[in-house]
Write an enzyme that holds these catalytic residues in place. Sequence first.
Site, PDB file in Angstrom:
ATOM      1  N   GLU A  43     -19.263  33.288 -28.250  1.00  0.00           N
ATOM      2  CA  GLU A  43     -20.311  33.485 -29.251  1.00  0.00           C
ATOM      3  C   GLU A  43     -21.339  34.508 -28.794  1.00  0.00           C
ATOM      4  OE1 GLU A  43     -20.298  32.717 -32.254  1.00  0.00           O
ATOM      5  OE2 GLU A  43     -18.650  31.269 -32.286  1.00  0.00           O
ATOM      6  N   TYR A 126     -28.502  31.223 -34.702  1.00  0.00           N
ATOM      7  CA  TYR A 126     -27.081  31.252 -35.037  1.00  0.00           C
ATOM      8  C   TYR A 126     -26.222  30.631 -33.945  1.00  0.00           C
ATOM      9  CZ  TYR A 126     -22.309  32.649 -34.950  1.00  0.00           C
ATOM     10  OH  TYR A 126     -20.956  32.584 -34.834  1.00  0.00           O
ATOM     11  N   ASP A 144     -24.328  33.427 -40.063  1.00  0.00           N
ATOM     12  CA  ASP A 144     -24.268  34.752 -39.453  1.00  0.00           C
ATOM     13  C   ASP A 144     -24.160  35.788 -40.574  1.00  0.00           C
ATOM     14  OD1 ASP A 144     -21.702  34.398 -40.366  1.00  0.00           O
ATOM     15  OD2 ASP A 144     -20.814  35.523 -38.722  1.00  0.00           O
TER      16      ASP A 144
END
Length: 351
Positions: A43, A126, A144
């Site tokens: 991520e 996020y 996102d």
Amino acid sequence: MRDAAQDLLAWYDRHARDLPWRVAPAARAARVHPDPYRVWLSEVMLQQTTVAAVKAYFERFTTLWPDVQALAAAPDAQVMGEWAGLGYYARARNLLKCARVVANDLNGQFPDTREDLVKLPGIGPYTSAAIAAIAFDAPEVVVDGNVERVMARLHDIHTPLPAAKPELTRAAAALTPNRRPGDYAQAVMDLGATVCTSKSPACGICPWMARCTARKAGTQSDLPHKTPKKPKPTRHGIAYVAQRADGAWLLERRPDKGLLGGMLGWPGSDWRDTPSPAPPLEADWQDLGTEARHTFTHFHLRLTIQVAQVGMNTQPERGTFHPAGAFRPSDLPTVMRKVFDLARDTLNNGP
DNA sequence: TATGCGTGGTT
DNA sequence: TAACCAAGCAT
């Protein structure tokens, strides 16, 4: 009409991409969740970065450092060197900070809630929601750029970003299911990345085609609206590439803050309209004659390149000589690698 | 809320 | 070719 989330999960079960940070389909069907370390690492790498660019870096990092303890124990310079080329280097500095907090203060265990994750360096709204959802299957609302685009089209929202963010987040929240929230989060992002794309969306194969308001209105390709960006100015600079008689290269570690922070680079001038010369040592500098051109997020850069071959007893005012055998061009950020590629031939062939 | 922060692929 | 775009965060 059937439940939107269930429709999308059914699509995901058939079309989910096989990515290095995901568990195999059979394991996913058995509700096995991926290693939080690998979710976190992927991520962070994926922040503002394409899947295609991230894959090789993810494989390399997880081979070198299979768990958070291994990464936490790595030398800063090695991690920064391995991140070179991926961009947004504050991510790498925060990655190490975060790994060391988790390894040293949290017994090697990532927090399993968004509230605790967001306290860690480099983990924002996020990423905290994504880790909680994907690694721990928490029903968090993951928003996102993909989700913003999908929601803007699904509800034909014309408010420009970033002002539309709260509205788009509410829309995403209304759809997030309590069952399989981790798979759902990835499903919306996959949909945005492969079907509901920014340009030329493939509405004909979209599982949400029937319920998409923008498609009914014909506005899908215009959404989401965004506030216009400022034009990029062009800045100029001078880079100095010195090679010692034993082949060593003169390089400088950039300060931790600011552009290319913490990365290795060639000593140089400021980058502005008309830079002042700033040679790192006295030498017979030769102008290479060709510029290195590079574009950053907020400006274009043109670097003139000065090269020199220097003696063994030279003492630079700035930077450190790196032995030829220990210097890897791949440790350099891209703009500095461009400079090296242009300078190398001249120094190897003689001026 | 606005700005600084990379890079490579696509159009 | 230049603009646009991509799984954002820190300040």
